[in-house]
Design an enzyme around this catalytic site. Structure first.
Site, mmCIF file in Angstrom:
data_model
loop_
_atom_site.group_PDB
_atom_site.id
_atom_site.type_symbol
_atom_site.label_atom_id
_atom_site.label_comp_id
_atom_site.label_asym_id
_atom_site.label_seq_id
_atom_site.Cartn_x
_atom_site.Cartn_y
_atom_site.Cartn_z
ATOM 1 N N ARG A 11 0.825 -1.209 0.000
ATOM 2 C CA ARG A 11 0.000 0.000 0.000
ATOM 3 C C ARG A 11 0.861 1.263 0.000
ATOM 4 N NH1 ARG A 11 -0.619 4.788 2.737
ATOM 5 N NH2 ARG A 11 -0.229 3.670 4.693
ATOM 6 N N ASP A 12 1.552 1.510 1.080
ATOM 7 C CA ASP A 12 2.324 2.743 1.216
ATOM 8 C C ASP A 12 3.460 2.801 0.219
ATOM 9 O OD1 ASP A 12 2.979 5.178 2.232
ATOM 10 O OD2 ASP A 12 3.804 4.468 4.117
ATOM 11 N N HIS A 203 6.580 4.425 12.636
ATOM 12 C CA HIS A 203 6.518 4.378 11.170
ATOM 13 C C HIS A 203 7.548 5.383 10.656
ATOM 14 C CE1 HIS A 203 4.102 4.001 7.300
ATOM 15 N NE2 HIS A 203 4.848 5.074 7.048
ATOM 16 N N HIS A 205 10.395 6.834 7.801
ATOM 17 C CA HIS A 205 10.928 6.902 6.449
ATOM 18 C C HIS A 205 12.426 7.181 6.546
ATOM 19 C CE1 HIS A 205 7.117 7.171 3.924
ATOM 20 N NE2 HIS A 205 6.703 6.992 5.161
ATOM 21 N N CYS A 236 5.768 9.765 -0.080
ATOM 22 C CA CYS A 236 4.475 10.376 0.217
ATOM 23 C C CYS A 236 4.155 11.350 -0.909
ATOM 24 C CB CYS A 236 4.500 11.123 1.553
ATOM 25 S SG CYS A 236 2.953 11.988 1.936
ATOM 26 N N ASN A 245 9.844 4.084 2.991
ATOM 27 C CA ASN A 245 9.850 3.595 4.362
ATOM 28 C C ASN A 245 11.139 2.827 4.633
ATOM 29 O OD1 ASN A 245 6.771 3.837 5.348
ATOM 30 N ND2 ASN A 245 6.823 3.305 3.189
#
Length: 303
Positions: A11-12, A203, A205, A236, A245
């Site tokens: 997803r991300d 979370h 990055h 993002c 990430n």
């Protein structure tokens, strides 16, 4: 001691790719991640396809994956329509998201923080009534691309609101990768005064190369759940310049070296990373994956 990994690459990670991968490739990646032992996989997003066209096929992907026993498949849900789609796909967990900074929230969701709360509360209550679990994301906790430094109280208020809505866990994000270990340690040390440490996650990055160091800093405060992305995929769309990430391969390698249990088979994980790298046709950021593939190449030449 065990550390929980939430795999967010499908997803991300993939939502930031220029090229849109076929649904079958996405499903194959998710299956490989489950086979590697990852027990929580964020498989897609039910955000309007106009905003995230890379994940417009969420329904198709989730209908074709092999549902491995013991694996939780989840997806990002912005509203009740998204919740309906997630439920129709058989998911029993969803993720809600908002930012700690006003400007990023407006860019990302097109709503102010105050306008976002009632929408997410409605989704959370409906999901819980359906017997689904709810996880929360808070973006730009350590810095905003538009506002710069974000006050700690912003993150505290959003975290408390999501917990009150019924989220079982809140993932606190360094969306643009500006955090340093001291900043991470200090922030989590403050937040655990108001929320149980078991309900907070990290979370990070790796934009500035501090991602894994930030994991260790959070662990020093007692955090034992971290999001990561296969190959270091990610970024993002509303945070220009943000790198991916932290790599799941790099994170697992580090944790195993520190004698933490993850339940993940690193060799199978590397196979998943090699698979998605080949499909994307470019080198990924994972240092452990790079070393592994280089060693394989050297061994093949020696044969």
């Amino acid at each position: 001691m065990k550390v929980k990994i939430v795999e967010v690459g499908p997803r991300d990670g993939l939502q930031n790719e220029k090229d849109i991968l076929p649904s079958a490739v996405k499903a194959a990646l998710i299956n490989k991640l489950a086979e590697a032992g990852l027990q929580t996989i964020e498989a897609s997003s039910f955000v309007n396809p106009r905003w995230i066209p890379q994940l417009a096929d969420a329904d198709e992907v989730l209908s074709t994956i092999n549902r491995a026993q013991g694996v939780t498949y989840t997806a990002l849900v912005p509203n009740l329509r998204g919740l309906e789609r997630a439920r129709a796909c058989g998911l029993n967990e969803i993720a809600l998201f908002m930012s700690a900074s006003q400007t990023h929230n407006l860019k990302n969701i097109n709503k102010t923080l105050e306008e976002t709360y009632p929408i997410l509360r409605e989704v959370a209550l409906e999901a819980l009534a359906l017997g689904m679990r709810v996880r929360g994301y808070v973006s730009t906790v350590f810095g905003c691309p538009y506002e710069g430094k974000v006050p700690l109280d912003n993150s505290r208020r959003v975290t408390e609101a999501l917990l009150e809505m019924g989220a079982y866990e809140i993932s606190l994000g360094d969306t643009i990768g500006v955090a340093t270990p001291k900043q991470v340690h200090d922030l989590f040390r403050e937040l655990v005064k108001d929320a149980p440490v078991q309900r907070l996650a990290g979370h990070f990055h790796d934009t500035r190369g501090t991602g894994l160091a930030n994991v260790v800093a959070a662990m020093d405060v007692g955090i034992r759940t971290f999001d990561s992305s296969i190959g270091g995929l990610g970024g993002c769309p509303y945070a220009p310049g943000a790198a991916g990430n932290i790599s799941t391969e790099d994170l697992i390698y580090m944790l195993h070296g520190m004698e933490y249990e993850t339940g993940v088979d690193l060799q199978k994980l590397l196979e998943a990373g090699a698979f998605i790298q080949k499909q994307l046709g470019r080198d990924l950021n994972s240092k452990v994956l790079k070393a592994h593939l280089a060693a394989e190449c050297l061994a093949a030449k020696d044969e």
